[in-house]
Scaffold this motif. Sequence first.
Motif, PDB file in Angstrom:
ATOM      1  N   HIS A   4      -5.294  -3.049 -39.970  1.00 15.03           N
ATOM      2  CA  HIS A   4      -5.793  -3.559 -41.245  1.00 15.03           C
ATOM      3  C   HIS A   4      -7.149  -4.242 -41.111  1.00 15.03           C
ATOM      4  O   HIS A   4      -7.908  -4.307 -42.074  1.00 15.03           O
ATOM      5  CB  HIS A   4      -4.771  -4.509 -41.869  1.00 15.03           C
ATOM      6  N   ASP A   5      -7.473  -4.750 -39.943  1.00 17.24           N
ATOM      7  CA  ASP A   5      -8.747  -5.442 -39.758  1.00 17.24           C
ATOM      8  C   ASP A   5      -9.863  -4.509 -39.305  1.00 17.24           C
ATOM      9  O   ASP A   5     -10.989  -4.949 -39.083  1.00 17.24           O
ATOM     10  CB  ASP A   5      -8.593  -6.578 -38.746  1.00 17.24           C
ATOM     11  N   LEU A   6      -9.553  -3.230 -39.153  1.00 15.09           N
ATOM     12  CA  LEU A   6     -10.552  -2.265 -38.715  1.00 15.09           C
ATOM     13  C   LEU A   6     -11.511  -1.961 -39.861  1.00 15.09           C
ATOM     14  O   LEU A   6     -11.099  -1.645 -40.971  1.00 15.09           O
ATOM     15  CB  LEU A   6      -9.870  -0.974 -38.256  1.00 15.09           C
ATOM     16  N   LEU A  27     -23.362   0.210 -31.739  1.00 13.47           N
ATOM     17  CA  LEU A  27     -22.269   0.881 -32.443  1.00 13.47           C
ATOM     18  C   LEU A  27     -21.104   0.994 -31.471  1.00 13.47           C
ATOM     19  O   LEU A  27     -21.299   1.153 -30.259  1.00 13.47           O
ATOM     20  CB  LEU A  27     -22.689   2.276 -32.912  1.00 13.47           C
ATOM     21  N   ASP A  28     -19.885   0.942 -32.012  1.00 13.19           N
ATOM     22  CA  ASP A  28     -18.698   1.030 -31.160  1.00 13.19           C
ATOM     23  C   ASP A  28     -18.309   2.463 -30.848  1.00 13.19           C
ATOM     24  O   ASP A  28     -17.901   2.773 -29.723  1.00 13.19           O
ATOM     25  CB  ASP A  28     -17.514   0.337 -31.836  1.00 13.19           C
ATOM     26  N   LEU A  29     -18.382   3.324 -31.856  1.00  6.29           N
ATOM     27  CA  LEU A  29     -17.908   4.693 -31.705  1.00  6.29           C
ATOM     28  C   LEU A  29     -18.664   5.559 -32.694  1.00  6.29           C
ATOM     29  O   LEU A  29     -18.940   5.123 -33.814  1.00  6.29           O
ATOM     30  CB  LEU A  29     -16.404   4.745 -31.996  1.00  6.29           C
ATOM     31  N   VAL A  30     -19.002   6.766 -32.281  1.00  8.25           N
ATOM     32  CA  VAL A  30     -19.697   7.696 -33.171  1.00  8.25           C
ATOM     33  C   VAL A  30     -19.084   9.080 -33.038  1.00  8.25           C
ATOM     34  O   VAL A  30     -18.418   9.397 -32.052  1.00  8.25           O
ATOM     35  CB  VAL A  30     -21.218   7.774 -32.875  1.00  8.25           C
ATOM     36  N   VAL A  31     -19.311   9.895 -34.056  1.00 11.09           N
ATOM     37  CA  VAL A  31     -18.958  11.308 -34.014  1.00 11.09           C
ATOM     38  C   VAL A  31     -20.270  12.056 -33.985  1.00 11.09           C
ATOM     39  O   VAL A  31     -21.128  11.860 -34.862  1.00 11.09           O
ATOM     40  CB  VAL A  31     -18.114  11.717 -35.246  1.00 11.09           C
ATOM     41  N   VAL A  32     -20.455  12.869 -32.949  1.00 11.33           N
ATOM     42  CA  VAL A  32     -21.711  13.596 -32.770  1.00 11.33           C
ATOM     43  C   VAL A  32     -21.431  15.068 -32.535  1.00 11.33           C
ATOM     44  O   VAL A  32     -20.290  15.476 -32.324  1.00 11.33           O
ATOM     45  CB  VAL A  32     -22.554  13.026 -31.606  1.00 11.33           C
ATOM     46  N   PRO A 168      -7.673  -1.524 -28.760  1.00 13.77           N
ATOM     47  CA  PRO A 168      -6.760  -0.755 -29.615  1.00 13.77           C
ATOM     48  C   PRO A 168      -7.471  -0.044 -30.766  1.00 13.77           C
ATOM     49  O   PRO A 168      -7.083   1.072 -31.125  1.00 13.77           O
ATOM     50  CB  PRO A 168      -5.775  -1.815 -30.133  1.00 13.77           C
ATOM     51  N   ALA A 169      -8.480  -0.653 -31.350  1.00 10.06           N
ATOM     52  CA  ALA A 169      -9.194  -0.024 -32.476  1.00 10.06           C
ATOM     53  C   ALA A 169      -9.904   1.252 -32.031  1.00 10.06           C
ATOM     54  O   ALA A 169      -9.913   2.254 -32.764  1.00 10.06           O
ATOM     55  CB  ALA A 169     -10.186  -0.996 -33.091  1.00 10.06           C
TER      56      ALA A 169
END
Length: 190
Positions: A4-6, A27-32, A168-169
């Motif tokens: 819920h906090d994501l 940035l934490d995570l990307v889609v490339v 975990p996120a």
Amino acid sequence: MHHHDLSVQLYEREPERVVREVARGELDLVVVQDWLNRPMPIPDGLSRKTLLEDIADVALPVNHPLAGEREIQLSALCGERWISSSPGTICHDWLVFTLRSAELEPEIASMADEYPTQLALVAAGLGCAIVPRLGRDPVPAGVRLVPLLPRQTRRIYALWRSDAARRPAIRATVDALVRAGETAQDGWIS
């Protein structure tokens, strides 16, 4: 498991830029994306997970002499006018690289960064385009999509700092993206 906090924020940027931003911790995570025939270098310290492989087909006006073929050799498209993304984008640079690798000198007739616009330009008879399957729905009347030989495939993957993999996120987001990629790919298999 729900997070819920994501907080998810969506930015559309060129892959090379966001790779640098992930590497710097911005940035934490990307889609490339990258293309199998022109892979993007990934810096040390980053992890990736392939989400799907997206095949690209050539989009031709329906009255094109090759529009009725089951498959087309890329080399058969000599002398064609091309619709491309803007110069300096990964898709434009890949198209020029791919055509030149097949000994075809690209004549870029029109530029549009979005695939639906490229398909509309093909339907108007202004040239042909190479369009990934993920970017081609809906296909306008007047366009015929034909598989290319050799296959032109782009990889779409999640990318994050390796030291963040224990969060975990990050794990939950990568898992959700993998499931979404499997669902998308399942829709292409007939």
